[in-house]
Structures are given as structure tokens and as C-alpha cells.
Design an enzyme around this catalytic site. Structure first.
Site, PDB file in Angstrom:
ATOM      1  N   HIS A 169       0.802  -1.220   0.000  1.00 39.22           N
ATOM      2  CA  HIS A 169       0.000   0.000   0.000  1.00 39.22           C
ATOM      3  C   HIS A 169       0.837   1.274   0.000  1.00 39.22           C
ATOM      4  O   HIS A 169       0.341   2.363  -0.243  1.00 39.22           O
ATOM      5  CB  HIS A 169      -0.951   0.006   1.208  1.00 39.22           C
ATOM      6  CG  HIS A 169      -2.283   0.646   0.901  1.00 39.22           C
ATOM      7  ND1 HIS A 169      -2.426   1.717   0.050  1.00 39.22           N
ATOM      8  CD2 HIS A 169      -3.535   0.338   1.322  1.00 39.22           C
ATOM      9  CE1 HIS A 169      -3.694   2.055  -0.026  1.00 39.22           C
ATOM     10  NE2 HIS A 169      -4.397   1.234   0.730  1.00 39.22           N
ATOM     11  N   ASP A 179      -2.373   2.010  -4.650  1.00 34.87           N
ATOM     12  CA  ASP A 179      -3.639   2.174  -3.955  1.00 34.87           C
ATOM     13  C   ASP A 179      -4.663   1.171  -4.474  1.00 34.87           C
ATOM     14  O   ASP A 179      -4.458   0.512  -5.488  1.00 34.87           O
ATOM     15  CB  ASP A 179      -4.159   3.596  -4.140  1.00 34.87           C
ATOM     16  CG  ASP A 179      -3.275   4.594  -3.411  1.00 34.87           C
ATOM     17  OD1 ASP A 179      -2.735   4.225  -2.350  1.00 34.87           O
ATOM     18  OD2 ASP A 179      -3.105   5.717  -3.909  1.00 34.87           O
TER      19      ASP A 179
END
Lengths: 330, 461
Positions: free
Chosen positions: B434, B438
Site C-alpha cells: 500500500h 492504492d
């Protein structure tokens, strides 16, 4: 933080001269082609217009004569800045520099002082052949009573020249002819760089490069290459050979355990040997590899550009020498 | 002249290697290029070849013992040449070296080996500080010199792997105090300071990574304490490496997961159609994995934002945009897991991918992967379909940004146009870092994977 702007070493030196002349009426300049011709490398451009012919004096080609004049003026309370165009010509004024300027303060028991600055040029790289390309700073660094300054950046050049002019001792100020157009950030206002304080130009952990004058750029470039290989080099610029900031050099070597010294003077009996000896003497127990030195080859500087380049320490040599200090574990 | 056989450096992360097997005995004649010793590193088992022709000298590192990079394992000697006195020997075993030939009734070597040890002043100072006998320390410096790193390495070795989780040697006092305050296990922290010293930032980073990991839902419960029955045993070899890597990857990479069920009708048809042709051409049976490698490579080429790697840039987070598309495939071994890499998979035909995959798997099972087989991966594919797994979440092969976990193709009831029909489907689960990617980016990539699997003719576009 003071306001900064980017200027060249030439501009930094000119500012230092102009500011000191404005600040102190005893400061004046003497040398060949510094006035009407603006200086061969433009350092003194416009200064004769600004300060007049009596404070920016064009001299005949007579190094011994005008250096002696400078010493005399200094003894009587002036602060002359004498320019000897190439340090190769310093040989002509050696008696004045070594036997007069360096000695008088001692021989008068401290009654006389010689606040003289000699600005001069060093370094190969312009194909100017063996009589206009030497780096003879070790000669004067050998003499007690002289201070020797070798700036590598515009910031240092300006700050050190101002300190040199304000110093009560004779100072030989070496400018590298290939570095004049090196740019760097310089504060807008007044500042000085003290003589005798080294500067860490790049922080590293594995090897210390002690580099002077234009060799600082070589050391920084080599450090960049070596960083790709996982070798972290610290670059220490002594900035002045006399006085020499041993502490900063030793502290760095004690941290990294390895040292390579790079200077453009001839390798034999030169600046690199002196610094290497200090390290071997005072940081012996911290050394993890022999101290290495890179200097100009022990030959007269050739005129042919290819040959000339081959005689001066370069990035490839420094990278290769440094790699050799690391074993198979790295 | 004696030529050293030394522990090579086979990768940036390698610091030492273990001798697993001597293929030649002292006194044996060896030819240049002939394998003489088998070593194991944290990644591979490989053979070291004789650097020159001659006779193998005394074995300085016994089987099962390790040596640092550059540590001398033995020599190749000229016939009749005595082995060099051993100041630079990679003598790691505490026991004295075996004499060159077992039957030789010569005076034993150790008695004569009391010669001057060549060590740098810094190494001597460090050895003195740590109370280490320099004659025991293997040299890796230029000219066979013992340097400080050798002494440090030796000190770490002497502390012994059997000791319970020793703290790393170099920790700044601030870092130590902070680690205690935050409850960070220093043995899991990667030092970035001088000589790998753990600094305050390293502890802070480890603590931050732990927090991010905790924020992601599928966090495993803490390891339960070892049952009283049966003593704990230390992990070794590949198992230990896998344990360390996974702990670090999972602790420092903030994972998130995206799952999709995909219709595999076209995929299986494609496989069935191409299998005989590819088998005829290469002698190797096409697998679903091979097609998926092709699919992943194709999609990665279209989605360069997934084909990236995490990197530290001047102490902060950064990323590397990969130029090549190199797909790693997870291969299960008896005691661990390796991920050999199919390089530039986006430029290979299915037949080529099949042949490469088969070669890599064969070498992996035989323990013969070279470092080149293992390096350079930019994305990883792991398929547990053949083990009857429907769906699973994989740990990212850091510093890569993503890994695709593929379950089995199975006939499942699915709703199509308002009716329940039976279709072969499979589950794709993408794990993503992450920090670099995204949810929406990951979803678009997963969508493209699904599309390519359901309509494989799109691979031609």
C-alpha cells in the site's frame, strides 16, 4: 539563514577584494594586467574603475620587484594583495617570499609584521605546458611563517580571501585555473571563513578522501561512483594547508578507517605525503587499510591535452585506488 | 604458487556461506573449472570450481561450517608444493586443520602455523577490545590481510547461532532505549547506520511498519508460546532464511488484498488446445501457471505502476520503476520455498515460457538454481491450485509491489444472466504494497488480469 545566490569562484574572489578594499583603506592590489586588462582571468575586472589606479596597480613583468614592494608596503602598515599570475612564476620571487616575508616577524622579535596576501594560480588542464601548469603550493607550505590557502568552492574562496587579507601574516592564496567557473551558493552579506578549519564536503562512513583545491571535485565525483557500489566515502577539504586542521582529518579517518589523499602537486615529497604521515602517526590504531595518495605524476606537465590529463589525478584513478582498499567481503 | 579457493560473494545480501560438501579430498588432482566444493548461501546451493590446475590443499573449512565472503576454504597447489602457512586461511572451525593427506606422518601443520598474523591496526585494536585471538580470524582484506570487518564477523560467529536470539552487535544507545520503550524486537530491525548500526530511525520505522500492518484486517494472531512438550529447535538452512524473510517482509510491508473470481472456461480451453502443440515442440506439458505468467507479464507491461519496487531514498520511502517485466514463480521445495524468475516474460512466447518454467522448476528441485535464476524478479506468481486450495493470500516478495495468489480451477455454480450455471472458475488474490499502490490501481490491474484470463485472445492486442 542568510539570503544565498549562486556565483562563480571568479565572482566570489572579486567580491572579496572589493568588499575588503571598501572596508579597509590600507588594502590595495598589485600585479600584472590586473587593472586596465581586468585581470587575465577576469578576477579583478572593474576594480580599477571602482577604486582607482593607486589602489589597483598594474606592474611590469617583475615578480621579484613587486613582491618586494608588497612586503615593504606591508611592513609600513598597508595590506597589499599581490597577484603572481601563475605560481610557476613564484620561483622568481622566492627570495622575497621565503627569506623576507616569512622571516621578518621572527627576526625582528615580533616587532614587524607582514600582512601580505599573494594570490597565485595553480593547476593543469588548459594545455598551458610545463611552465604555466604547475602546482607548487607544497614549496611554500614547507616554510614556517607562511600561511597557505587553497579554496575549492565560491563560498570558501570568498570567505578565505577575506580572512587572508585581515591576517597579520603573509598568506599565499592558491587559485585553481580550471575551477574559476565552478559555481556555488554564497551568502549575500558579510562573512568570513577562518584559516585552519577544514570542511567536510560529503559525509561518509567507509573511506576518507582528503582532497585539496580542484581535487575536491574529483573526490566528490568519485564518491558518487563508489556510492553505487556500496562504498560510502567522506570528503574532507582542509581548505588551508597552513594552518592544517589535523583534528577534522583525524576524526574522519578514525571513523572510516581508510584514507586516500588527493592533491594536484607532484606525488613525491608533496602535500599528500605530509597528510599521510600525520594520519599514520596519529590515527595508526584506527587504520583498516594502508593510507593511499594520489598526486600529479612526477614529470613536467605535458602540453598535449591527452598527456596532460594522464598526469593529473582523475576520478577513475581515485575509484580504482579506493576499490583496492576493500577486500572481497564488500 | 598456491591459489586460494575462497567463499565467493553471490549476491548483495550474502555475508557468509556454508560448506555443504567437499567434492574433492586433499591431495586429489583438480582441473581448472572442475567443481571442488559445494556451498550453500541464503539463496542458493552452488559448486565452486577449481581456479586453476593442481592438487587440492588442506581443507580449511569443514563440511557444515561456514565462512565469510572471501574466507579461504582451501588451496590449489602445484604438485609437491606445501600449503602456505596460514595467516590468511579461512580457518573458521575451532578445531585444528586436518593435515593435507590423512596418512602423512609429517609434523602437524598447526604447530608451524604460529607465524605472524597479517592484520590491520584497526583489526588488531578491535580484536584486543573484544578479546579475540587474531590467528583464529579468517582474512578477507586485500593481500590476505585481516580487516576490522573480519574481526566483527568472527565475534558474531563466536557468539554462536545456538544462543537464544542475540541482539545485534551495533545499536545506538538511543535506539536501544527507544526499542525497549516501544517494545520493538531489535533482532528484527534492519540497521541502516554506520556498519549496519541500528539507529533511532530504524526502530521508529520498525514500530511504524508494525502499526500499519496491524491496521490491515487479516493480521495473524501472535504466535502461541511453544508447547511445553518437546524442546524448541533452531531453524536452519533455507527454512531459517524463509522464516527471516517472511517475518521482515510481512512486518515492514503494509499489505492489502484484492480478490476476484474468474471464469476459467476459455483458459482451460486454451490450455487443452495448445498443450499438444507445445508438447510436440518442446516435450513439455503446458500448465495453467505458464499461461498465467504470460497473462501477468502482458498486464504488467500495460500497468507499469504495478511493476515497481520499494526502495529507501535518502532515508525515506521511494520506489524503483522497473524496466523489465520479470515474473517470479514460487516453487515449493521439501523444506522451503524458492522463487526463480522468468525474465522478460512479456517478450516470450508461451512455448518459451513453458520451457523456461520447466527448466527452473527442475533446477529448483535439484537445488541447482544459480543466482541469475533467482535475481531480478519484478512481480511474483504463486499457484497452489494443484494442492486443492481454492483461495489464499500471499506475502509480498519484497521489495516487489505485488504478488498474485492463484487457487485451483474448479467447476462452481455461478449466476449468468439470472440463471445458475456450472462453470470452471478460479480465484485470483492480489496482495499489494500500500505504500506504492492504492486500491483503485490494484483493482484496475486485477480487472485486466481477469479480462485476459476470460478472453485470452486479448493477449494478441
Amino acid at each position: 539563514m542568510p539570503e544565498m545566490r549562486e556565483i562563480t569562484i571568479v565572482e566570489a574572489l572579486r567580491e572579496a577584494l572589493a568588499e575588503e578594499m571598501s572596508r579597509d583603506p590600507t588594502v590595495f592590489l598589485m600585479g600584472e594586467d590586473i587593472g586596465r586588462a581586468n585581470g587575465v582571468f577576469n578576477v579583478t575586472a572593474g576594480l580599477q574603475d571602482e577604486f582607482g589606479k593607486e589602489r589597483v596597480i598594474d606592474t611590469p613583468i617583475s615578480e621579484a620587484g613587486f613582491t618586494g614592494m608588497g612586503i615593504g608596503a606591508a611592513l609600513t602598515g598597508m595590506r597589499p594583495v599581490v597577484e603572481i599570475l601563475f605560481c610557476d612564476f613564484m620561483t622568481l620571487a622566492m627570495d622575497q617570499i621565503v627569506n623576507q616575508a616569512a622571516k621578518l616577524h621572527y627576526m625582528t622579535g615580533g616587532q614587524a609584521k607582514v600582512p601580505l596576501v599573494i594570490r597565485t594560480l595553480m593547476g593543469a588542464g588548459r594545455g598551458a605546458a610545463a611552465q604555466h601548469s604547475q602546482s607548487l603550493h607544497a614549496w611554500v607550505a614547507h616554510i614556517p611563517g607562511l600561511k597557505v590557502v587553497m579554496p575549492s568552492t565560491p563560498y570558501d574562496a570568498k570567505g578565505l580571501l577575506k580572512s587572508a587579507i585581515r591576517d597579520d601574516n603573509p598568506v599565499i592564496f592558491f587559485e585553481d585555473k580550471m575551477s574559476y567557473q565552478v559555481k556555488g551558493l554564497v551568502p549575500v552579506g558579510e562573512y568570513t571563513v577562518p584559516l585552519g578549519v577544514a570542511d567536510v564536503k560529503r559525509v561518509g562512513t567507509d573511506v576518507t578522501f582528503v582532497a585539496t583545491s580542484s581535487m575536491v571535485q574529483v573526490a566528490l565525483a568519485a564518491a558518487e561512483v563508489l556510492a553505487q557500489e556500496g562504498i560510502s566515502a567522506e570528503v574532507v577539504d582542509p581548505r588551508t594547508l597552513k594552518p592544517l586542521d589535523k583534528e577534522t582529518i583525524l576524526e574522519s579517518v578514525k571513523k572510516t578507517g581508510r584514507a586516500v589523499i588527493i592533491d594536484e602537486g607532484h606525488l613525491s615529497y608533496g602535500v599528500t605525503a605530509e597528510i599521510a604521515a600525520i594520519i599514520a602517526d596519529e590515527a595508526f590504531d584506527y587504520l583498516d587499510a594502508p593510507v593511499k595518495r594520489l598526486g600529479a605524476m612526477d614529470v613536467p606537465v605535458p602540453m598535449a591535452p591527452v598527456l596532460e590529463q594522464a598526469t593529473v589525478p582523475n576520478v577513475d584513478q581515485l575509484v580504482a585506488t579506493t576499490r583496492g582498499l576493500f577486500g572481497r567481503r564488500y | 604458487m598456491a591459489t586460494e579457493i575462497y567463499m565467493p560473494q553471490l549476491g548483495l545480501t550474502m555475508t557468509e556461506g556454508t560448506v555443504t560438501r567437499w567434492l574433492k579430498r586433499p591431495g586429489d588432482t583438480v582441473k581448472q573449472g572442475e567443481p571442488v566444493v559445494e556451498i550453500e548461501t541464503d539463496k542458493v546451493t552452488t559448486e565452486i570450481e577449481a581456479p586453476t590446475d593442481g592438487v587440492l590443499g588442506p581443507i580449511l573449512v569443514e563440511e557444515g561450517k561456514s565462512a565469510p565472503i572471501g574466507g579461504v576454504l582451501s588451496y590449489v597447489l602445484a604438485v609437491g608444493e606445501p600449503p602456505p602457512a596460514t595467516p590468511q586461511a579461512g580457518l573458521v572451525a575451532a578445531t585444528p586443520t586436518a593435515p593435507p593427506t590423512p596418512s602423512a606422518a609429517q609434523p602437524s601443520a598447526p604447530a608451524e602455523a604460529q607465524e605472524r598474523v597479517i592484520a590491520t591496526p584497526r583489526a588488531r585494536r578491535k580484536a584486543h577490545e573484544l578479546g579475540i585471538d587474531l590467528s583464529q580470524v579468517p582474512a578477507s582484506g586485500p593481500g590476505g590481510r585481516i580487516v576490522e570487518a573480519d574481526v566483527r564477523w568472527f565475534a558474531d560467529q563466536k557468539a554462536g547461532p545456538a544462543e537464544p536470539a542475540k541482539e545485534p552487535l551495533r545499536i545506538s544507545p538511543v535506539a536501544r532505549r527507544l526499542a525497549a520503550e516501544l517494545g520493538v524486537d531489535l533482532s528484527t530491525v534492519q540497521g541502516t547506520g554506520e556498519g549496519g548500526r541500528i539507529r533511532r530511525e530504524d526502530v521508529e520505522r520498525a514500530a511504524a511498519a508494525r502499526q500499519v500492518a496491524a491496521a490491515v484486517p487479516p493480521i495473524p494472531s501472535p504466535v502461541p508460546p511453544v508447547a511445553a512438550a518437546g524442546a524448541a529447535e533452531a531453524l536452519t538452512g533455507v527454512r531459517r532464511i524463509v522464516a527471516e524473510r517472511m517475518t521482515r517482509n510481512f512486518a515492514t510491508t503494509p499489505h492489502f488484498y484484492l480478490t476476484a473470481e474468474v471464469d476459467a472456461s476459455a483458459l482451460t480451453r486454451m490450455r487443452d488446445g495448445l498443450l499438444p502443440r507445445i508438447e510436440a515442440a518442446t516435450g513439455i506439458r503446458l500448465t495453467i501457471t505458464d499461461i498465467l505468467v504470460k497473462v501477468c507479464a502482458h498486464a504488467l507491461r500495460e500497468h507499469p505502476e504495478i511493476n515497481v519496487a520499494y526502495a529507501e531514498v535518502s532515508g525515506g520511502p521511494g520506489l524503483v520503476r522497473q524496466v523489465e517485466v520479470n515474473v517470479g514463480i514460487a516453487v515449493a521445495l521439501e523444506d522451503g520455498l524458492v522463487v526463480p524468475v522468468i525474465r522478460q516474460a512479456d517478450r516470450l512466447s508461451l512455448a518459451e515460457i513453458t520451457a523456461r518454467r520447466a527448466g527452473l522448476v527442475e533446477r529448483a528441485r535439484a537445488g541447482k538454481l544459480s543466482l541469475t535464476d533467482l535475481e531480478g524478479g519484478t512481480f511474483t506468481l504463486t499457484n497452489l491450485g494443484m494442492f486443492g486450495v481454492d483461495q489464499f493470500q500471499a506475502i509480498i516478495n519484497a521489495p516487489q509491489a505485488a504478488i498474485l495468489a492463484v487457487g485451483r480451477v474448479r467447476e462452481r455454480p455461478v449466476a449468468v444472466g439470472g440463471a445458475v450455471v456450472i462453470r470452471p472458475t478460479l480465484y485470483l488474490t492480489l496482495s499489494l504494497d500500500h505504500r506504492l499502490v492504492d486500491g483503485a490501481q490494484g483493482a484496475r490491474f486485477l480487472e485486466r488480469l481477469a479480462q485476459l484470463i476470460e478472453e485470452p485472445y486479448l493477449l494478441l492486442d
